[in-house]
Scaffold this motif. Structure first.
Motif, mmCIF file in Angstrom:
data_model
loop_
_atom_site.group_PDB
_atom_site.id
_atom_site.type_symbol
_atom_site.label_atom_id
_atom_site.label_comp_id
_atom_site.label_asym_id
_atom_site.label_seq_id
_atom_site.Cartn_x
_atom_site.Cartn_y
_atom_site.Cartn_z
ATOM 1 N N ALA A 143 5.201 12.974 5.677
ATOM 2 C CA ALA A 143 4.847 11.634 5.198
ATOM 3 C C ALA A 143 4.240 10.811 6.322
ATOM 4 O O ALA A 143 3.249 10.085 6.120
ATOM 5 N N LEU A 144 4.820 10.899 7.511
ATOM 6 C CA LEU A 144 4.259 10.176 8.653
ATOM 7 C C LEU A 144 2.855 10.692 8.968
ATOM 8 O O LEU A 144 1.916 9.903 9.154
ATOM 9 N N ALA A 145 2.708 12.018 9.034
ATOM 10 C CA ALA A 145 1.419 12.598 9.392
ATOM 11 C C ALA A 145 0.330 12.238 8.393
ATOM 12 O O ALA A 145 -0.807 11.943 8.771
ATOM 13 N N SER A 146 0.694 12.244 7.096
ATOM 14 C CA SER A 146 -0.312 11.956 6.075
ATOM 15 C C SER A 146 -0.690 10.481 6.032
ATOM 16 O O SER A 146 -1.676 10.113 5.407
ATOM 17 N N SER A 147 0.103 9.642 6.702
ATOM 18 C CA SER A 147 -0.093 8.190 6.644
ATOM 19 C C SER A 147 -0.616 7.608 7.946
ATOM 20 O O SER A 147 -0.779 6.395 8.055
ATOM 21 N N GLY A 148 -0.829 8.454 8.935
ATOM 22 C CA GLY A 148 -1.288 7.952 10.218
ATOM 23 C C GLY A 148 -0.249 7.127 10.946
ATOM 24 O O GLY A 148 -0.600 6.234 11.724
ATOM 25 N N LEU A 149 1.025 7.406 10.706
ATOM 26 C CA LEU A 149 2.113 6.654 11.329
ATOM 27 C C LEU A 149 2.818 7.513 12.375
ATOM 28 O O LEU A 149 2.756 8.744 12.352
ATOM 29 N N VAL A 150 3.505 6.842 13.281
ATOM 30 C CA VAL A 150 4.362 7.496 14.260
ATOM 31 C C VAL A 150 5.773 6.945 14.082
ATOM 32 O O VAL A 150 5.963 5.885 13.469
ATOM 33 N N PRO A 151 6.796 7.630 14.592
ATOM 34 C CA PRO A 151 8.171 7.168 14.381
ATOM 35 C C PRO A 151 8.422 5.713 14.775
ATOM 36 O O PRO A 151 9.181 5.012 14.090
ATOM 37 N N ASP A 152 7.797 5.256 15.830
ATOM 38 C CA ASP A 152 8.035 3.873 16.263
ATOM 39 C C ASP A 152 7.509 2.844 15.272
ATOM 40 O O ASP A 152 7.858 1.657 15.367
ATOM 41 N N ASP A 153 6.667 3.267 14.322
ATOM 42 C CA ASP A 153 6.182 2.334 13.289
ATOM 43 C C ASP A 153 7.243 2.039 12.238
ATOM 44 O O ASP A 153 7.109 1.079 11.473
ATOM 45 N N ILE A 154 8.284 2.865 12.165
ATOM 46 C CA ILE A 154 9.258 2.773 11.071
ATOM 47 C C ILE A 154 10.494 2.013 11.539
ATOM 48 O O ILE A 154 11.168 2.417 12.483
ATOM 49 N N ARG A 155 10.803 0.940 10.845
ATOM 50 C CA ARG A 155 12.027 0.185 11.121
ATOM 51 C C ARG A 155 13.012 0.237 9.961
ATOM 52 O O ARG A 155 14.169 -0.118 10.116
ATOM 53 N N TYR A 156 12.528 0.663 8.787
ATOM 54 C CA TYR A 156 13.418 0.718 7.626
ATOM 55 C C TYR A 156 13.120 1.956 6.794
ATOM 56 O O TYR A 156 11.959 2.294 6.534
ATOM 57 N N GLU A 191 0.838 -1.185 0.000
ATOM 58 C CA GLU A 191 0.000 0.000 0.000
ATOM 59 C C GLU A 191 0.883 1.248 0.000
ATOM 60 O O GLU A 191 1.945 1.257 0.615
ATOM 61 N N LEU A 192 0.431 2.262 -0.705
ATOM 62 C CA LEU A 192 1.054 3.578 -0.643
ATOM 63 C C LEU A 192 0.184 4.418 0.282
ATOM 64 O O LEU A 192 -0.928 4.801 -0.067
ATOM 65 N N LEU A 193 0.712 4.707 1.468
ATOM 66 C CA LEU A 193 -0.094 5.353 2.500
ATOM 67 C C LEU A 193 -0.118 6.876 2.374
ATOM 68 O O LEU A 193 -1.147 7.508 2.618
ATOM 69 N N GLY A 194 1.014 7.472 2.063
ATOM 70 C CA GLY A 194 1.067 8.925 2.041
ATOM 71 C C GLY A 194 2.427 9.426 1.612
ATOM 72 O O GLY A 194 3.301 8.652 1.196
ATOM 73 N N TYR A 195 2.633 10.714 1.742
ATOM 74 C CA TYR A 195 3.867 11.337 1.268
ATOM 75 C C TYR A 195 4.082 12.655 1.996
ATOM 76 O O TYR A 195 3.168 13.219 2.624
ATOM 77 N N PRO A 202 0.446 -5.164 2.746
ATOM 78 C CA PRO A 202 -1.019 -5.235 2.725
ATOM 79 C C PRO A 202 -1.570 -5.535 4.106
ATOM 80 O O PRO A 202 -1.131 -6.467 4.781
ATOM 81 N N GLY A 203 -2.491 -4.717 4.552
ATOM 82 C CA GLY A 203 -3.081 -4.913 5.862
ATOM 83 C C GLY A 203 -2.215 -4.471 7.013
ATOM 84 O O GLY A 203 -2.542 -4.711 8.178
ATOM 85 N N GLY A 204 -1.103 -3.814 6.728
ATOM 86 C CA GLY A 204 -0.205 -3.357 7.770
ATOM 87 C C GLY A 204 -0.755 -2.150 8.494
ATOM 88 O O GLY A 204 -1.854 -1.662 8.201
ATOM 89 N N PRO A 205 0.024 -1.609 9.450
ATOM 90 C CA PRO A 205 -0.456 -0.455 10.204
ATOM 91 C C PRO A 205 -0.473 0.799 9.348
ATOM 92 O O PRO A 205 0.032 0.827 8.229
ATOM 93 N N GLY A 206 -1.045 1.836 9.928
ATOM 94 C CA GLY A 206 -1.115 3.101 9.211
ATOM 95 C C GLY A 206 -2.403 3.218 8.427
ATOM 96 O O GLY A 206 -2.985 2.218 7.979
#
Length: 788
Positions: A284-297, A254-258, A409-413
Motif C-alpha cells: 500500500a505504501l509503495a503503490s501510494s508513493g508514501l514512506v513509513p514516516d508519512d503515516i501517523r495513524y 484521496e484514495l492513493l493506493g492499496y 485533499p492535496g496531501g502528500p503521496g
C-alpha cells in the motif's frame, strides 16, 4: 493498445453514506466514533440464548430504502436494504446527477459482502424444514452479486459492476478494484461499499470457534477475549480527480493506493508475526508513493481476538519500522463491532472523516494495553492530531489481507508509476470439467459435439469427477469442500503447465484471483442446516471456515504456497470473466508479475433446489439448459516475466470491458444494449475493429431471455457471415462462473486445430445483466513454425 492504466490518474472520494449501530448516516457514525461511544449492546432481532455472547453491534435505525428490488413479492433482504440506504446517502450527498453530470455508462459499482443474503437463505431453509415452499425471490437475494445489480438498477448505473467476497476484507478489496477500474479509464465514477446483516450462522460459527466476547470487544487490551459482531453498510463514491474538477463535486479525501496479499498460513488464524499483513501494508505504501514516516495513524483491523491483535501489531512494526512507535493504531470495531464484509468500507469512511476533521478515532474499550500489541491505541475518545495520510487495515478468513492508503485533499503521496506497460499473456491451463481432465478432453468433447449432462429431477446437470489426490493428501482434503478441491487441483495443473511449479520463489510471488458464482454453498448448507434444526450446539467449527467465498482461494494459497495478491470475485454467472478482468488490470498496473485465475463451481442440494424454483429455469428451459460443475484455472502473466522464465505463451489478453443493463436482479435489457456496449468497448480499448475478430465465443447457454439479446447485439456489432458464432455452453453446459475460462481454453484449442490465428472475443454475462467481454489473441508462432 489503448487501455494502458494511468497511475497518474488521481482518485478522490466525493461522498460517503452509512447505516451502522451508531445510526442511519455517515455523520452519525463519525460522531459516535470520535466521542468513543460504544454501540455494542444486547441483540434484539435474533434469539441469542445459545451463543457465547448476547451482545453485538445491531442496527436499530429504521431502514426503508426507496428502490423495490422484488416487484410482486413482499420479501426483503436486510443486507440489501442496508446497502441501498447507505448508497442513497452517498449519492445524494455528492450532488451529482446520473446521466446529466456523469453518463450512466461511465458510472459503475463495486459491491462487497461476506455473508451476502444468507439471512434470506436461512429463512428459506427453515421454511423447507417446516414443509413449506419458500418464496423463490429469497433465493435470488443469496448470491453476493445481487447487491451489485440492485445498486446498479436503483441508480441507473450502467458501467462496470463487480462484486467481491473476501470475508472480512471484502469491501477493502472492492475499493482497491474500483481504484483500478477508474485508473484504467473504464469508468469516471464508482459507487463502492459493502453490507452485511446478522445471521444465525455467523453467531453460531464464531461461537463454535470460541471467538466471541461476552462483553463489548476490547481490541489491543491485555484482557481481551474475543470479537463483537456488527452489521450495517458503508458506501463511498469514488471519482477520477478530473471528473471531480469538471463537475465541481466535493472532495473529502484521496484514495492513493492499496496492498493485497495472502498469508497462505491457516483458514482462520493470521500468521503470528503478521508476515502476510506486513506485505500488504508495504505494498500500500509503495503503490501510494508514501514512506513509513508519512503515516501517523492506522485504522486497525483490531478485532479483539488474542491472535489477531498481536499479529496486526507485529505487522505494523514490520512494515513501518521505527516509525511504528510514533503511529497511532486504533480499532473502530471497539464501538460498532465487526461488520464483516462491510468493515473495510465503514472503517474507510471513519478514516476519511478522521483526515477531514484532523482527529484520530479511538479504541473506546481499551483498558490496560497488552504489551504484545504495544502500539498507541488512542484509548477512550478521539484525539486531535495533524493527519495528512492514513492507512486502513482489513484482514479476512483464508488469509486475505488488504491495506488502503488515504490522504487529505492535496496531501502528500502520489500514485506510484508502476513498472511500465507490458502485454498480459496466458502461460498455463488447468482444466477439470464433466468432459474429463485437461484441455484436450474439453476440446475433444466440444469438437465432437458430445453434449454433457443428464436429467436430474427437472434440471440437466453435468457433474465434474476427477482425481481428488491432485488437491492434496486425504488428510488435507478433509479440510476442503469440492469447490476448494477443484480450485487446488486446477491451479496445481495450471502452474505445472506454465512451468512455474518447481520454482519456489516464483510460486510465492504468484497471486490468486478467483471467480465463483455459487461459491461455498456445499459448506454453507452443511453448516447451516443442522444449526437451524438443532441450534448452535450443532455448529461444526471444522466446516465454518469454508463458508466464506474466498475459502477456495485460501486453500490454493495454503496448498501451493502462493503469497501474492489474492482476491475473490463473485459476479454470478460472469464471475470468472470478472476475475480475469481484475487480474488483467492488476498485472497491467504492476501489482503482480503473475496471477493464478481459477474459476470454480460445484453443486449442493439447496443450490439445485433454488434453480428449480426460479421461474427462469422452468421445465422447457431446463431441457435446453445444462448446469455444469467445473474447475478451470488460467495463469496470467506479464510477458516480460514469462520470457524471463522461458514459459510457454498460449495467448495474449488484449483487454476487456464490462457493462451493466441496470435492470435489477435476474433481469436483462431485451434489446441487448448492455452486452453490445461491453463488446464495442472491448474492441475500442484494444484498438480492434469488428472485422479483425475471427470468432465470437458467446455466452449463449439455452435461456432465451439471455440468448436472444446477445444474438441481436452480436448481429449489430459483427457480420456473422464472416465471424464464427461459437456457443460452447449449449454443448458442454453452463459452468456458472467458469464460462469465460471455458471459452478461453476452447479458443486456444481452435487456433491449434483450425489454424485461423486471429483475435477472438469472449462474452460472459450474469443472469442479472452484468456483461464482460474479453479479447484474446493467439501468441505469435515461433520462427520454426511460421517460416520467418
Amino acid at each position: 493498445m489503448t487501455d494502458v492504466p494511468d497511475p497518474a490518474v488521481g482518485v478522490v472520494i466525493a461522498a460517503v453514506g452509512a447505516i451502522t449501530p451508531h445510526g442511519g448516516s455517515a455523520e452519525a457514525l463519525w460522531e459516535g466514533v470520535r466521542a468513543g461511544q460504544v454501540a455494542i449492546a444486547p441483540v434484539r432481532r435474533l434469539p441469542m440464548d445459545q451463543y457465547q455472547t448476547s451482545v453485538g453491534g445491531e442496527v436499530t435505525e429504521p431502514c426503508k430504502p426507496g428502490y423495490d428490488y422484488a416487484p410482486g413479492s413482499d420479501t426483503r433482504d436486510l443486507s440489501l436494504d442496508f446497502a441501498l440506504t447507505a448508497a442513497e446517502e452517498a449519492m445524494a450527498s455528492s450532488g451529482l446527477r446520473v446521466g446529466a453530470d456523469i453518463p450512466a455508462e461511465r458510472w459503475g459499482v463495486a459491491y462487497a459482502t461476506c455473508h451476502a443474503g444468507w439471512r434470506s437463505a436461512e429463512l428459506a431453509l427453515r421454511q423447507v424444514q417446516e414443509g413449506h415452499a419458500p418464496d423463490w425471490h429469497r433465493y435470488t437475494y443469496v448470491p453476493p452479486h445481487a447487491g451489485a445489480e440492485v445498486l446498479s438498477a436503483a441508480f441507473g448505473l450502467k458501467g462496470p459492476a463487480l462484486s467481491v467476497n473476501t470475508a472480512c476484507a471484502s469491501s477493502a478489496h472492492a475499493l482497491a478494484h474500483a481504484l483500478e477500474v477508474i485508473r484504467s479509464g473504464a469508468a469516471d465514477a464508482m459507487l463502492v461499499g459493502g453490507s452485511d446483516a446478522f445471521t444465525e450462522s455467523a453467531f453460531a460459527g464464531f461461537s463454535s470457534l470460541w471467538s466471541l466476547s461476552p462483553e463489548p470487544a476490547a481490541p489491543y487490551s491485555k484482557d481481551r477475549c474475543g470479537l463483537s459482531l456488527g452489521e450495517g453498510s458503508g458506501m463511498l463514491l469514488l471519482l477520477s480527480r478530473q471528473t471531480a474538477e469538471r463537475t465541481g463535486a466535493p472532495v473529502i479525501a484521496e484514495l492513493l493506493g492499496y496492498g493485497l496479499s495472502a498469508d497462505g498460513y491457516h483458514p482462520t488464524a493470521p500468521h503470528p508475526e503478521g508476515e502476510g499483513a506486513a506485505r500488504a501494508i508495504r505494498a500500500a505504501l509503495a503503490s501510494s508513493g508514501l514512506v513509513p514516516d508519512d503515516i501517523r495513524y492506522v485504522n486497525g483491523h483490531g478485532t479483539g481476538t488474542p491472535k489477531n491483535d498481536s499479529a496486526e501489531s507485529n505487522a505494523v512494526r514490520a512494515a513501518l519500522g521505527a516509525a511504528a512507535e510514533r503511529t497511532a493504531l486504533s480499532s473502530t470495531k471497539s464501538m460498532i463491532g465487526h461488520l464483516l464484509g462491510a468493515a473495510g468500507a465503514v472503517e474507510g469512511i471513519v478514516t476519511v472523516l478522521a483526515l477531514r476533521d484532523q482527529v484520530a478515532p479511538p479504541t473506546a474499550t481499551c483498558a490496560g494495553l497488552d504489551p504484545q500489541c504495544g502500539l498507541d491505541p488512542v484509548a477512550g475518545t478521539g484525539r486531535p492530531m495533524v493527519l495528512d495520510t492514513a492507512l486502513s487495515n482489513n484482514f479476512g478468513f483464508a488469509g486475505a489481507n488488504a491495506t488502503l492508503a488515504f490522504a487529505r485533499p492535496g496531501g502528500p503521496g502520489a500514485p506510484a508509476s508502476g513498472i511500465g506497460p507490458d502485454e498480459i499473456v496466458v502461460t498455463g491451463f488447468g482444466v477439470i470439467t464433466s468432459a474429463g481432465e485437461g484441455a484436450e478432453a474439453l476440446w475433444d468433447a466440444y469438437a465432437g459435439g458430445r453434449r454433457q449432462g443428464v436429467a436430474e429431477d427437472g434440471l440437466r446437470l453435468a457433474r465434474a469427477e476427477f482425481d481428488r489426490s491432485a488437491a492434496g493428501t486425504a488428510r488435507e482434503r478433509r479440510r476442503m469442500d469440492k469447490v476448494s478441491q477443484l480450485a487446488v487441483a486446477s491451479c496445481r495443473a495450471a502452474l505445472a503447465a506454465a512451468g512455474a511449479d518447481g520454482d519456489e520463489a516464483a510460486v510465492a510471488a504468484t497471486g490468486v484471483v478467483l471467480g465463483t458464482g455459487i461459491g461455498p454453498m456445499e459448506s454453507s448448507e452443511r453448516f447451516t442446516v443442522p444449526v437451524l434444526s438443532e441450534g448452535a450446539r450443532a455448529a461444526n467449527p471444522g466446516v465454518f471456515p469454508n463458508t466464506v467465498f474466498n475459502g477456495a482461494a485460501g486453500h490454493v494459497a495454503m496448498a501451493l504456497g502462493t503469497k501474492g495478491p489474492t482476491s475473490t470475485l463473485t459476479s454470478g454467472h460472469a464471475a470468472g470473466a470478472a476475475a480475469l478482468g481484475v487480474a488483467y488490470d492488476m498485472l497491467r498496473a504492476g501489482r503482480a508479475e503473475r496471477l493464478l485465475v481459477p474459476a470454480v463451481e460445484a453443486f449442493s442440494p439447496a443450490v439445485l433446489e433454488a434453480y428449480r424454483s426460479i421461474p427462469l429455469f422452468g421445465s422447457a428451459a431446463g431441457r435446453r439448459y445444462t448446469l455444469a460443475e467445473a474447475g478451470i484455472a488460467l495463469v496470467l502473466e506479464r510477458r516480460s516475466s514469462a520470457q524471463r522464465r522461458g514459459a510457454p505463451i498460449h495467448a495474449v489478453v488484449l483487454g476487456h470491458a464490462s457493462a451493466s443493463d441496470a435492470c435489477g436482479i435476474g433481469r436483462w435489457d431485451p434489446s441487448g444494449d448492455g452486452v453490445e456496449r461491453a463488446m464495442r468497448a472491448a474492441l475500442d480499448r484494444t484498438g480492434l475493429r469488428p472485422h479483425d475478430i475471427s470468432a465470437l465465443w458467446a455466452n449463449a447457454a439455452g435461456l432465451a431471455a439471455a440468448d436472444r439479446p446477445e444474438q441481436a447485439a452480436a448481429e449489430r456489432v459483427f457480420d456473422l457471415d464472416r465471424v464464427r458464432f461459437e456457443t460452447p455452453k449449449r454443448v458442454l453446459g453452463e459452468p456458472i462462473g467458469a464460462g469465460a475460462h471455458l471459452s478461453a481454453v476452447l479458443a486456444v484449442g481452435a487456433w491449434r486445430q483450425a489454424g485461423t490465428r486471429r483475435p477472438v472475443l469472449i462474452n460472459s454475462s450474469s443472469l442479472g445483466g452484468t456483461h464482460t467481454s474479453l479479447v484474446l489473441s493467439p501468441a505469435p508462432l515461433p520462427v520454426t513454425e511460421s517460416g520467418r
